[in-house]
Design a protein around this motif. Sequence first.
Motif, PDB file in Angstrom:
ATOM      1  N   TRP A 137       0.829  -1.202   0.000  1.00 27.44           N
ATOM      2  CA  TRP A 137       0.000   0.000   0.000  1.00 27.44           C
ATOM      3  C   TRP A 137       0.867   1.256   0.000  1.00 27.44           C
ATOM      4  N   ARG A 138       1.955   1.216   0.737  1.00 28.92           N
ATOM      5  CA  ARG A 138       2.769   2.419   0.855  1.00 28.92           C
ATOM      6  C   ARG A 138       3.742   2.591  -0.303  1.00 28.92           C
ATOM      7  N   ARG A 139       4.289   1.470  -0.804  1.00 29.28           N
ATOM      8  CA  ARG A 139       5.392   1.587  -1.760  1.00 29.28           C
ATOM      9  C   ARG A 139       5.248   0.697  -2.987  1.00 29.28           C
ATOM     10  N   GLY A 140       4.082   0.066  -3.165  1.00 29.37           N
ATOM     11  CA  GLY A 140       3.941  -0.870  -4.269  1.00 29.37           C
ATOM     12  C   GLY A 140       2.611  -0.749  -4.985  1.00 29.37           C
ATOM     13  N   ALA A 141       1.897  -1.863  -5.082  1.00 25.75           N
ATOM     14  CA  ALA A 141       0.691  -1.944  -5.904  1.00 25.75           C
ATOM     15  C   ALA A 141      -0.450  -1.080  -5.394  1.00 25.75           C
ATOM     16  N   GLY A 142      -0.416  -0.707  -4.115  1.00 32.75           N
ATOM     17  CA  GLY A 142      -1.522   0.062  -3.549  1.00 32.75           C
ATOM     18  C   GLY A 142      -1.259   1.538  -3.409  1.00 32.75           C
ATOM     19  N   ALA A 143      -0.137   2.020  -3.921  1.00 31.59           N
ATOM     20  CA  ALA A 143       0.190   3.433  -3.768  1.00 31.59           C
ATOM     21  C   ALA A 143      -0.915   4.300  -4.357  1.00 31.59           C
ATOM     22  N   GLY A 144      -1.434   5.206  -3.551  1.00 29.17           N
ATOM     23  CA  GLY A 144      -2.481   6.110  -3.998  1.00 29.17           C
ATOM     24  C   GLY A 144      -3.896   5.603  -3.784  1.00 29.17           C
ATOM     25  N   LEU A 145      -4.046   4.362  -3.316  1.00 29.41           N
ATOM     26  CA  LEU A 145      -5.363   3.787  -3.078  1.00 29.41           C
ATOM     27  C   LEU A 145      -5.746   3.903  -1.609  1.00 29.41           C
ATOM     28  N   GLY A 146      -7.027   3.892  -1.332  1.00 33.98           N
ATOM     29  CA  GLY A 146      -7.493   3.936   0.049  1.00 33.98           C
ATOM     30  C   GLY A 146      -7.629   2.568   0.671  1.00 33.98           C
ATOM     31  N   THR A 147      -7.883   1.545  -0.174  1.00 35.16           N
ATOM     32  CA  THR A 147      -8.157   0.205   0.330  1.00 35.16           C
ATOM     33  C   THR A 147      -7.426  -0.822  -0.522  1.00 35.16           C
ATOM     34  N   LEU A 148      -6.655  -1.672   0.131  1.00 36.56           N
ATOM     35  CA  LEU A 148      -5.881  -2.704  -0.554  1.00 36.56           C
ATOM     36  C   LEU A 148      -5.920  -3.977   0.264  1.00 36.56           C
ATOM     37  N   ALA A 149      -6.088  -5.105  -0.403  1.00 35.88           N
ATOM     38  CA  ALA A 149      -5.977  -6.403   0.264  1.00 35.88           C
ATOM     39  C   ALA A 149      -4.792  -7.161  -0.312  1.00 35.88           C
ATOM     40  N   TYR A 150      -4.077  -7.845   0.562  1.00 37.02           N
ATOM     41  CA  TYR A 150      -2.945  -8.678   0.157  1.00 37.02           C
ATOM     42  C   TYR A 150      -3.252 -10.111   0.579  1.00 37.02           C
ATOM     43  N   MET A 151      -3.276 -11.009  -0.382  1.00 38.63           N
ATOM     44  CA  MET A 151      -3.488 -12.428  -0.094  1.00 38.63           C
ATOM     45  C   MET A 151      -2.192 -13.184  -0.357  1.00 38.63           C
ATOM     46  N   THR A 152      -1.718 -13.917   0.622  1.00 33.74           N
ATOM     47  CA  THR A 152      -0.571 -14.775   0.406  1.00 33.74           C
ATOM     48  C   THR A 152      -1.042 -16.205   0.233  1.00 33.74           C
ATOM     49  N   VAL A 153      -0.524 -16.859  -0.795  1.00 39.42           N
ATOM     50  CA  VAL A 153      -0.780 -18.279  -1.036  1.00 39.42           C
ATOM     51  C   VAL A 153       0.584 -18.952  -1.069  1.00 39.42           C
ATOM     52  N   GLY A 154       0.962 -19.481   0.064  1.00 31.66           N
ATOM     53  CA  GLY A 154       2.259 -20.114   0.197  1.00 31.66           C
ATOM     54  C   GLY A 154       2.114 -21.362   1.034  1.00 31.66           C
ATOM     55  N   THR A 155       3.011 -21.532   1.996  1.00 31.51           N
ATOM     56  CA  THR A 155       2.873 -22.661   2.917  1.00 31.51           C
ATOM     57  C   THR A 155       1.499 -22.661   3.555  1.00 31.51           C
ATOM     58  N   GLY A 156       1.013 -21.466   3.911  1.00 28.04           N
ATOM     59  CA  GLY A 156      -0.362 -21.268   4.369  1.00 28.04           C
ATOM     60  C   GLY A 156      -1.055 -20.274   3.468  1.00 28.04           C
ATOM     61  N   VAL A 157      -2.264 -19.884   3.849  1.00 32.05           N
ATOM     62  CA  VAL A 157      -3.017 -18.862   3.120  1.00 32.05           C
ATOM     63  C   VAL A 157      -3.472 -17.822   4.128  1.00 32.05           C
ATOM     64  N   GLY A 158      -3.294 -16.562   3.791  1.00 31.14           N
ATOM     65  CA  GLY A 158      -3.734 -15.495   4.689  1.00 31.14           C
ATOM     66  C   GLY A 158      -4.029 -14.230   3.922  1.00 31.14           C
ATOM     67  N   VAL A 159      -4.720 -13.310   4.573  1.00 28.90           N
ATOM     68  CA  VAL A 159      -5.050 -12.017   3.965  1.00 28.90           C
ATOM     69  C   VAL A 159      -4.778 -10.915   4.983  1.00 28.90           C
ATOM     70  N   GLY A 160      -4.157  -9.855   4.521  1.00 33.22           N
ATOM     71  CA  GLY A 160      -4.023  -8.622   5.278  1.00 33.22           C
ATOM     72  C   GLY A 160      -4.656  -7.502   4.476  1.00 33.22           C
ATOM     73  N   ALA A 161      -5.041  -6.426   5.148  1.00 34.60           N
ATOM     74  CA  ALA A 161      -5.727  -5.357   4.423  1.00 34.60           C
ATOM     75  C   ALA A 161      -5.460  -4.002   5.053  1.00 34.60           C
ATOM     76  N   VAL A 162      -5.392  -3.001   4.189  1.00 29.71           N
ATOM     77  CA  VAL A 162      -5.375  -1.598   4.584  1.00 29.71           C
ATOM     78  C   VAL A 162      -6.690  -0.995   4.125  1.00 29.71           C
ATOM     79  N   VAL A 163      -7.432  -0.394   5.044  1.00 29.03           N
ATOM     80  CA  VAL A 163      -8.718   0.232   4.726  1.00 29.03           C
ATOM     81  C   VAL A 163      -8.685   1.669   5.235  1.00 29.03           C
ATOM     82  N   ASN A 164      -8.896   2.608   4.338  1.00 25.33           N
ATOM     83  CA  ASN A 164      -8.876   4.034   4.691  1.00 25.33           C
ATOM     84  C   ASN A 164      -7.596   4.401   5.445  1.00 25.33           C
TER      85      ASN A 164
END
Length: 305
Positions: free
Chosen positions: A119-146
């Motif tokens: 969100w700060r330095r990559g795919a979400g720069a300039g957006l208010g809401t971004l979700a990051y899903m990791t699909v690796g050894t496990g699966v998880g989601v993190g999110a920045v909202v507003n």
Amino acid sequence: MDGNAPVYGGIEAGGTKWVCAVADAGGGVLTTEVIPTTTPETTIRAAVRFFEDRRPLAAIGIGTFGPVDVRPGSPTYGRVLATPKPGWAHVDVVSPLRATLGVPVRLDTDVNAAALGEWRRGAGAGLGTLAYMTVGTGVGVGAVVNGGLVHGLLHPEFGHIRVPHDLVRDPFAGSCPFHGDCLEGLASGEAMRRRWGRPAEHLDDPSVWELEAEYVALAVLNLTYALSPERIVVGGGVAKNPALLPAVRARLLALAAGYPGEPVPVDAAAMDEYVTGPFLGDRSGVVGAVELARAARPAPNPPVL
């Protein structure tokens, strides 16, 4: 750079490795070191040594595998909770670093850290809401909202949502020790290894990746409708397979069936912009951990989380 200027530390604490970094006051990463995740004592001691050699240190941010108590003021703050990672349940990852190095430490999940980095330095720069899903050894989601990381009762545990499981197409019972065939139990790298007998990086049968794309697309659809993020970044080791994201995007268009229409992507070009890989590559998590550190010990113009 001033050799006496404080630096900020970041740790991406993963189940297989810890990536430790130091960054300048602006968040620019100066150096990193990879530490294998072994026993808690050995791993944490190696991280302490890394930062001891790089003082003066202003603060440390940690993005760790979980579940983990991220509630400041909680009696178990900083402790890993009911993880399937052997030897790591109930381990305190914050106190040893804070006590030994004598600096503020801010903790969050590894996927929240990755979401923050993107969100700060990559795919979400300039957006208010971004979700990051990791699909690796496990699966998880993190999110920045507003502009803030998502927390609540604890933190999102999206890897354990239920998705449709066609037992005719996929008779695999699931790998999750808690829920069997939850999303993580069906789509994680560990699930793929158990189902097919080989790690994901050694699987090249198109039918394998069609099934994986089905589960990831179902998850992305649920995330889209539940959170309404402006962009979803899909990272992690499994997601590095070049066939996966194109198949996920195509399947997602079919699953969405045009609902509810724009601005939700309704064609392939819009979907390419909506579901992306991490712009920061493998550095999303550690960059986000540095941003946690910068918020823990604010600069004159501190980042807002």
